[in-house]
Design a protein around this motif. Sequence first.
Motif, PDB file in Angstrom:
ATOM      1  N   VAL A  36      -9.422  -6.356 -34.419  1.00 46.36           N
ATOM      2  CA  VAL A  36      -9.357  -5.923 -35.609  1.00 46.36           C
ATOM      3  C   VAL A  36      -7.686  -5.379 -35.686  1.00 46.36           C
ATOM      4  N   VAL A  37      -7.277  -5.684 -36.778  1.00 48.97           N
ATOM      5  CA  VAL A  37      -5.672  -5.553 -37.095  1.00 48.97           C
ATOM      6  C   VAL A  37      -5.774  -4.088 -38.095  1.00 48.97           C
ATOM      7  N   ARG A  38      -5.118  -3.314 -37.910  1.00 47.79           N
ATOM      8  CA  ARG A  38      -4.978  -1.820 -38.520  1.00 47.79           C
ATOM      9  C   ARG A  38      -3.868  -1.983 -39.743  1.00 47.79           C
ATOM     10  N   ARG A  39      -4.461  -2.203 -40.894  1.00 51.25           N
ATOM     11  CA  ARG A  39      -3.618  -2.770 -41.883  1.00 51.25           C
ATOM     12  C   ARG A  39      -3.505  -1.603 -43.040  1.00 51.25           C
ATOM     13  N   THR A  40      -4.678  -1.039 -43.471  1.00 55.19           N
ATOM     14  CA  THR A  40      -4.966  -0.080 -44.316  1.00 55.19           C
ATOM     15  C   THR A  40      -4.968   1.428 -43.844  1.00 55.19           C
ATOM     16  N   GLY A  41      -5.713   1.444 -42.770  1.00 53.38           N
ATOM     17  CA  GLY A  41      -5.978   2.570 -42.024  1.00 53.38           C
ATOM     18  C   GLY A  41      -7.003   3.420 -42.558  1.00 53.38           C
TER      19      GLY A  41
ATOM     20  N   ALA B 222      -8.914  -7.985 -39.952  1.00 50.69           N
ATOM     21  CA  ALA B 222      -8.138  -6.815 -40.498  1.00 50.69           C
ATOM     22  C   ALA B 222      -9.299  -5.629 -41.072  1.00 50.69           C
ATOM     23  N   ASP B 223      -8.607  -4.537 -41.046  1.00 49.87           N
ATOM     24  CA  ASP B 223      -9.694  -3.127 -41.502  1.00 49.87           C
ATOM     25  C   ASP B 223      -9.777  -3.745 -42.858  1.00 49.87           C
TER      26      ASP B 223
ATOM     27  N   LEU C 121     -12.246  -5.723 -45.471  1.00 44.67           N
ATOM     28  CA  LEU C 121     -12.527  -6.883 -44.655  1.00 44.67           C
ATOM     29  C   LEU C 121     -13.511  -6.851 -43.498  1.00 44.67           C
ATOM     30  N   LYS C 122     -13.043  -5.780 -42.767  1.00 44.93           N
ATOM     31  CA  LYS C 122     -14.024  -5.599 -41.478  1.00 44.93           C
ATOM     32  C   LYS C 122     -15.569  -5.540 -41.852  1.00 44.93           C
TER      33      LYS C 122
END
Length: 638
Positions: free
Chosen positions: A223-228, A192-193, A204-205
């Motif tokens: 990559v999962v967009r979690r926090t933007g 994830a980001d 994380l990225k």
Amino acid sequence: MDRSIADELLFEERVIRPLPQFVVEANLKPAQVAELREAATDDPLWYWEDAADELEWFRKWDTVLDEDNAPFYRWFAGARCNIVHNALERHTLTVNKNKLALIWEGEPGDTRKYTYFELNREVNRFANALRGLGVGKGDRVVIYMPPLPETVFAMLASAKIGAVHSMVFAGFSAKALRGRIADSDAKVVITADGFYRNGRVVRLKDTVDRALFDADSVESVVVVRRTGQEVDISSGRDFWYEELVRRERTQASTEVMDASDPLFVLYTAGTTGKPKGIVHAHGGYMVGVNRTFRDVFDIKPTDIFWCAADTGWITGHTAAIYGPLLAGTTAVLYEGHPNYPQPDRLWSIVERYGVSILYTPPTTIRMLMRHGTQYPESHNLTSLRLLGTVGETISPVTWDWFHKHVGGNACPVLDTWWQTETGMFMISPLPVAALKPGSVARPLPGVEAEVVDRQGQPVPPGKTGFLVITKPWPAMMVAIEDDPDAYRSYWDRVPGAYFAGDAARKDEDGYIWIQGRADDVLIIAGHRIGTAELEGAFVSHKAVVEVAIIGIADRIKGEAAKAFVVLGDDYDPTDELIEELKEHVRGELGPVAVVKAIEFRESLPKTSCGKLLRRVLKSEELGVAPEDDGDPDDCWSA
Ligand code: WT7
């Protein structure tokens, strides 16, 4: 292990009987338990075959247990299956179709819910996307994520297409991640980001980018967009999850797997050198987990089950995801810290979703206990009917607090003993059993355990010995990644038995009391950390010539690491250096590697053949004379 520690663990024996109402309502009544236990002891293969018959197979087995190549046992040899068929697809064809499979809550308070039908759809889209990236049977997929819905999608999508997932706890450093990627030759990394933890955004990225520098096996990063937050996207290699799955079909074929084909790899601390990649297979794992999860937690159609452990550990695989989904129950998953925004987060989640079964390590209970009873008391926790703990011995004080202030004196506390290697619960009370706070009770039906001495002979009741499992069990690890010798070593110490590495004693009733690790592994906050890995992190600092790590008691984490360090000639033993070393080790291994104390020494105690004598340091630390066990080789404890 030190006698003084063992003495501390000789808890007073109290027996707590289940409430009559509970027994009336339990799926397995005491008489049935006794009957099952007896039948399983007489014929374990009958018992596990019966467990296997409850699941769906593409082809049934030729043999329940193939022992030809022991200790490389093969369960359900000849059978074909896929755990995802049983954990997910099968439920979409029953009344479970529109039942909630997953309730997820993010730390900032956002929530997402998926029915079995919806979860299946998400998993299918991701499965197709992974296939599109060229991932297929046997390929390793590293998942470096906190508990997010996409973490579940990623695990199940990999398994569905026959790939092998390797979860890496998001608290590990780039270096630790890099080692795990390299060890398994992963083709794809899913991350994830960033994520939310204790009110902060954890990146994380970036960590993945550092870990991947020069890692040639990895072809793609999802990559999962979690926090933007802003992250670097390297074109051709990195893909946003959303863009990847958007156009994928919601149907996907399920790979037909051999029962012993690998399902996942999970790294855990070993007694020597680098962490071991424990491999579990589709068939045996699904049978063992399905039966033991349902028996231990007495799953009912109306249950809401919450395992408050991170998905990065075995608890998060078996008890947070595969166990509940196989059972067709509703699983709760939480992204963040139990203290955020205040120490009632767990109780607030229990109240809001009506959690009926809560499973959590003692370290979390100790942490929340410290803040006082006002937090659980400010919530309505009457939806709870069962409590469970895992990972380390729970002291009677913690047990009582959990039982009284969380369970309202009405919920059995099930103290489950198992390991990354065992895959499934092994020793645990069943809900209708008499409980003794501090004891993990008896082996589950179909599991045979014993407490033995160095020669492998059972020790008398009340005496401390080594815990061994004397019969193979279905969810046992099938291999250690690239290391057959490490696998064999579990079976070498006591002929024909699996050596768990724990010290334990059995009482007159056959109840087992775990006394802690018998080898060089620490249990910090319920997680295993090898002294070898910590020592390796220390010696990679230029000031350190030599180091020895021991476990010391810690009020919250149960155990913490203490380092005895010999410095090079050019370095002075200062407080600044202590801080620098702690920071260095954290940088090497990640925030999981907490070092509580560092002491500088001129030299370290060794045997005549130069082996580090950690137990001497430990005795000094505790102020007791070292135990003379008359064992010059010291092969059991060092
Ligand atoms: C080690 C395994 C299995 C999930 C969590 C840890 C210790 C585990 C208990 C318990 C006392 C326990 C043992 C074991 N342990 N459960 N109920 N009481 N100790 O998995 O990281 O593979 O660690 O955790 O020492 O060997 P793991």
